[in-house]
Scaffold this active site. Structure first.
Site, PDB file in Angstrom:
ATOM      1  N   TRP A   7      -3.645  -1.969  -1.374  1.00  0.00           N
ATOM      2  CA  TRP A   7      -3.657  -3.171  -2.212  1.00  0.00           C
ATOM      3  C   TRP A   7      -4.066  -4.274  -1.247  1.00  0.00           C
ATOM      4  O   TRP A   7      -3.337  -4.590  -0.311  1.00  0.00           O
ATOM      5  CB  TRP A   7      -2.277  -3.469  -2.792  1.00  0.00           C
ATOM      6  N   LYS A  20       3.150  -9.849 -20.196  1.00  0.00           N
ATOM      7  CA  LYS A  20       2.621  -8.545 -20.621  1.00  0.00           C
ATOM      8  C   LYS A  20       1.167  -8.691 -21.076  1.00  0.00           C
ATOM      9  O   LYS A  20       0.304  -7.922 -20.688  1.00  0.00           O
ATOM     10  CB  LYS A  20       3.470  -7.971 -21.772  1.00  0.00           C
ATOM     11  N   CYS A  63       0.855  -1.178   0.000  1.00  0.00           N
ATOM     12  CA  CYS A  63       0.000   0.000   0.000  1.00  0.00           C
ATOM     13  C   CYS A  63       0.890   1.227   0.000  1.00  0.00           C
ATOM     14  O   CYS A  63       2.103   1.127   0.144  1.00  0.00           O
ATOM     15  CB  CYS A  63      -0.852  -0.012   1.258  1.00  0.00           C
ATOM     16  N   HIS A  99       5.821 -32.032 -25.169  1.00  0.00           N
ATOM     17  CA  HIS A  99       5.853 -32.799 -23.897  1.00  0.00           C
ATOM     18  C   HIS A  99       4.645 -32.482 -23.026  1.00  0.00           C
ATOM     19  O   HIS A  99       4.735 -32.537 -21.795  1.00  0.00           O
ATOM     20  CB  HIS A  99       7.150 -32.484 -23.139  1.00  0.00           C
ATOM     21  N   LYS A 125       2.382  -1.500  -8.729  1.00  0.00           N
ATOM     22  CA  LYS A 125       3.680  -1.306  -9.370  1.00  0.00           C
ATOM     23  C   LYS A 125       4.831  -1.815  -8.521  1.00  0.00           C
ATOM     24  O   LYS A 125       5.833  -2.333  -9.028  1.00  0.00           O
ATOM     25  CB  LYS A 125       3.871   0.186  -9.652  1.00  0.00           C
ATOM     26  N   GLU A 176      -1.055  -9.542 -17.946  1.00  0.00           N
ATOM     27  CA  GLU A 176      -1.207  -8.477 -16.936  1.00  0.00           C
ATOM     28  C   GLU A 176      -2.240  -7.428 -17.348  1.00  0.00           C
ATOM     29  O   GLU A 176      -2.961  -6.892 -16.519  1.00  0.00           O
ATOM     30  CB  GLU A 176       0.119  -7.737 -16.750  1.00  0.00           C
ATOM     31  N   ARG A 178       1.212   1.958  -5.799  1.00  0.00           N
ATOM     32  CA  ARG A 178       1.453   0.903  -4.812  1.00  0.00           C
ATOM     33  C   ARG A 178       0.187   0.131  -4.464  1.00  0.00           C
ATOM     34  O   ARG A 178       0.240  -0.787  -3.637  1.00  0.00           O
ATOM     35  CB  ARG A 178       2.044   1.519  -3.545  1.00  0.00           C
ATOM     36  N   ASN A 201       1.227  -0.600   5.899  1.00  0.00           N
ATOM     37  CA  ASN A 201       1.656  -1.211   4.635  1.00  0.00           C
ATOM     38  C   ASN A 201       2.432  -2.461   5.004  1.00  0.00           C
ATOM     39  O   ASN A 201       3.503  -2.371   5.600  1.00  0.00           O
ATOM     40  CB  ASN A 201       2.549  -0.241   3.864  1.00  0.00           C
ATOM     41  N   GLY A 202       1.881  -3.620   4.690  1.00  0.00           N
ATOM     42  CA  GLY A 202       2.576  -4.855   5.041  1.00  0.00           C
ATOM     43  C   GLY A 202       1.576  -5.927   5.419  1.00  0.00           C
ATOM     44  O   GLY A 202       0.386  -5.818   5.117  1.00  0.00           O
ATOM     45  N   GLU A 209       8.220 -13.285 -20.910  1.00  0.00           N
ATOM     46  CA  GLU A 209       7.883 -11.875 -20.676  1.00  0.00           C
ATOM     47  C   GLU A 209       6.691 -11.452 -21.540  1.00  0.00           C
ATOM     48  O   GLU A 209       5.785 -10.740 -21.081  1.00  0.00           O
ATOM     49  CB  GLU A 209       9.098 -10.976 -20.967  1.00  0.00           C
TER      50      GLU A 209
HETATM   51  C1  BG6 Z   1       5.131  -6.098 -10.024  1.00  0.00           C
HETATM   52  C2  BG6 Z   1       4.967  -5.158 -11.195  1.00  0.00           C
HETATM   53  O1  BG6 Z   1       4.378  -5.635  -8.987  1.00  0.00           O
HETATM   54  O2  BG6 Z   1       6.498  -6.204  -9.632  1.00  0.00           O
HETATM   55  C3  BG6 Z   1       5.761  -5.712 -12.336  1.00  0.00           C
HETATM   56  O3  BG6 Z   1       3.599  -5.075 -11.547  1.00  0.00           O
HETATM   57  C4  BG6 Z   1       7.232  -5.856 -11.916  1.00  0.00           C
HETATM   58  O4  BG6 Z   1       5.654  -4.867 -13.434  1.00  0.00           O
HETATM   59  C5  BG6 Z   1       7.410  -6.646 -10.642  1.00  0.00           C
HETATM   60  O5  BG6 Z   1       7.934  -6.490 -12.932  1.00  0.00           O
HETATM   61  C6  BG6 Z   1       8.822  -6.464 -10.080  1.00  0.00           C
HETATM   62  O6  BG6 Z   1       8.989  -5.109  -9.722  1.00  0.00           O
HETATM   63  P1  BG6 Z   1      10.404  -4.398  -9.652  1.00  0.00           P
HETATM   64  O7  BG6 Z   1      10.073  -3.002  -9.237  1.00  0.00           O
HETATM   65  O8  BG6 Z   1      11.186  -5.128  -8.580  1.00  0.00           O
HETATM   66  O9  BG6 Z   1      11.060  -4.471 -10.982  1.00  0.00           O
END
Ligand code: BG6
Length: 588
Positions: A71, A470, A2, A489, A583, A473, A28, A97-98, A466
């Site tokens: 969050w 993308k 958060c 397999h 993020k 997400e 966050r 936050n935690g 990756e």
């Molecule tokens: C997630 C993000 O929370 O954390 C991703 O949504 C990111 O985009 C991942 O790749 C790792 O975050 P960071 O800041 O350690 O690169």
């Protein structure tokens, strides 16, 4: 995780100021938000589910207050579970936050002692525990020191008491930074939220506690409660270029910034990148660690060091590191990759590596972050603020750093620089209208599907992982990436007529085998989306990319970023704040 923010100082429209700070922290978590201010001996609170967006609050002017953007980890996304949480007296409030790992036993004891709970959250136990300590005669500062010692887990807490008109805060791993300004003192999860409220700041360390009141900022060692002179540093964070620059979304802006970010890295980061290469050279065992998108950049790095420098580098996912750490020695080098520099799983991994005597390095975008402050050497990505929850420019920047470091180790840095510059040029050409129209067409074709697969071999395997992330997400399509050779397999059982299959087919030693894999998918009715410098009859549709050799991962990310983006728009999703994500993940 958060975002939390608090302020004590000259009376002002504090509600508005707190909400503005929370907007800067919304990366966050954006499930719900809440603001509380102290007015005439009582606490006024406003809290809502959902994103802050255009919300406003109307409180009388106040000189003490705080706020939280959530969050959700414990308890559904409801107004009752939004922070702040009050104790039974209603004169003490807490934002958190935690995760309090032992909250159940604490809660049961508090319920048995007659406390009444308003929420399902783990966080609310903190308010009631503080209430008990204060009832036993403790000051708020001593109460938090006592209560914090009873909590298990990674936590950052700010408590406000309107009777003593003070804020107190403490943390483990989850970040907290406090600052002093002309009109008052403030504290937040990220220095960005202190811009405009402070000109000098102090980053809290794990064993510290801070009190903020009219007399100023007082820092303590949390165990001895001895006062510590705050090691202030100037607040040199500015909002930076956080506008949309005419783009409809941050995701579109940050995808478009990739060519410039790569070109700048190639021209300006040689010293720190050579420093990283030298540290890898000197180490006996190097580990690349990262989470989410950063983990796929780290995995790509292990392929690049093998191909370019004939050097084995271990790759470990951040949250799994502690189950792998047994062979870390003082000769080891552990390099963390992170955009935010605050990802708890990565920070924990680095603490574990430090305990085993390893040397620590970082490839990080956010300067002064917890990761940046704890390592022995770093490469700053200098990619600028990344505000879309999905990581795009920070990913390609990390891969470029690893490509350049591998070439530095091989003694061919100039060759590596040329490859990165060619990739930057190639990306700029891909960003023109003609190419993006091709991706939009593919998005129109596939955006209603629920399942999609991505395959790649060799260097393109981590790219496939990756790419799938993308698309997942942001579009919420269940996309899965596989090593091309693993199809037969088991995975191929999932392919049905019309199932979209993205195939990375670079012009390298993997091409023949990956095209056979594409054939196998096609014979099961798969719809083949070929991403490659050259077309092939097995492709139902071809998204061309420039041929840039080992820099292929730098140009192969954009097709998937763009496909996810346009599929998300067609599905009505918010590409910058996808559901259930944030993020920077500061909880385990
Ligand atoms: C997630 C993000 O929370 O954390 C991703 O949504 C990111 O985009 C991942 O790749 C790792 O975050 P960071 O800041 O350690 O690169």
């Amino acid at each position: 995780m958060c975002g939390i923010f608090g302020y004590v100082g000259a009376p002002t429209d504090l509600g508005g100021a707190v909400l503005q700070a929370l907007r800067r922290l919304e990366y966050r978590g954006y499930d719900s938000w809440g603001v509380a201010v102290g007015v005439n001996g009582h606490i006024d609170i406003e809290k809502q589910s959902g994103k802050i967006s255009g919300a406003t609050v109307a409180f009388p002017p106040s000189d003490i207050g705080f706020g939280h953007t959530r969050w959700a980890t414990h308890g559904a996304v409801t107004r009752a579970n939004a922070h702040p949480h009050l104790d039974c007296t209603g004169q003490l409030a807490v934002i958190h936050n935690g995760i309090v790992d032992n909250f159940r036993s604490l809660r049961d004891a508090l319920l048995a002692a007659g406390h009444t709970f308003q929420s399902e959250t783990d966080s609310e136990v903190i308010a009631h525990l503080l209430e008990d300590e204060i009832a036993r005669g403790a000051t708020l500062t001593d109460a938090l020191a006592l209560v914090f010692a009873r909590l298990e887990g990674l936590n950052a807490i700010i408590a406000m008491d309107v009777r003593s008109r003070e804020l107190v805060a403490a943390k483990t791993i989850s970040p907290l930074v406090a600052g002093v300004g002309a009109d008052g003192i403030a504290i937040a999860s990220d220095a960005l939220a202190l811009v405009g409220h402070a000109d000098r700041i102090v980053y809290l360390e794990d064993d510290q506690l801070v009190r903020l009141d009219k007399s100023g900022l007082t820092l303590y060692d949390r165990t001895s409660m001895r006062q510590i002179p705050p090691p202030f540093v100037p607040l040199d964070r500015d909002e930076g270029n956080t506008g949309l620059d005419g783009h409809p979304h941050y995701m579109a802006k940050e995808m478009a910034e990739q060519p410039a970010v790569l070109a700048r890295l190639a021209h300006e980061s040689e010293t720190s990148i050579r420093g990283l290469a030298a540290a890898i050279q000197d180490s006996y065992g190097t580990f690349f660690v990262g989470c989410g998108t950063a983990s796929y950049a780290a995995l790509t790095g292990s392929y690049l060091f093998s191909r370019i420098a004939a050097r084995h580098v271990n790759f470990v996912v951040g949250s799994e590191f502690k189950y792998h750490e047994h062979f870390i020695t003082p000769e080891s080098l552990v390099v963390a990759l992170s955009q935010s520099g605050e990802t708890a799983d990565v920070i924990e991994a680095m603490h574990a590596a430090r305990r085993r005597g390893a040397r620590l390095g970082a490839i990080v975008n956010t300067e002064h972050s917890s990761l940046d402050r704890m390592v022995d050497l770093r490469v700053h990505l200098a990619a600028g603020p990344e505000q879309c929850v999905l990581s795009t420019k920070a990913y390609t920047a990390k891969v470029a750093v690893l490509l350049l470091a591998a070439h530095a180790l091989a003694g061919t840095y100039d060759q590596g620089r040329d490859l990165v510059l060619r990739a930057a040029d190639g990306l700029q050409r891909m960003l023109d209208d003609g190419w993006t129209a091709g991706v939009r067409d593919v998005a129109r074709t596939i955006h209603r599907v629920e399942h999609l697969f991505v395959i790649g071999r060799g260097l393109a395997y981590p790219t496939a992982l990756e790419a799938a992330l993308k698309i997942k997400e942001v579009s919420y399509i269940h996309a899965e990436g596989f090593a091309g050779g693993e199809l037969k397999h088991g995975v191929i059982a999932l392919v049905a007529p019309g199932t979209p299959c993205v195939v990375y087919a670079p012009l390298d030693e993997t091409r023949t085998d990956i095209l056979s894999g594409a054939m196998e998918l096609r014979s099961r009715g798969g719809y083949i989306i070929g991403i490659s410098p050259e077309a092939d009859p097995v492709f139902d549709v071809h998204l061309p990319t420039p041929d840039v050799g080992d820099a292929a991962p730098l140009v192969n990310a954009l097709p998937a970023q763009m496909l996810g983006y346009h599929a998300a728009l067609l599905r009505g999703n918010d590409p910058d704040k996808p559901r259930n994500l944030a993020k920077s993940v500061t909880v385990k």
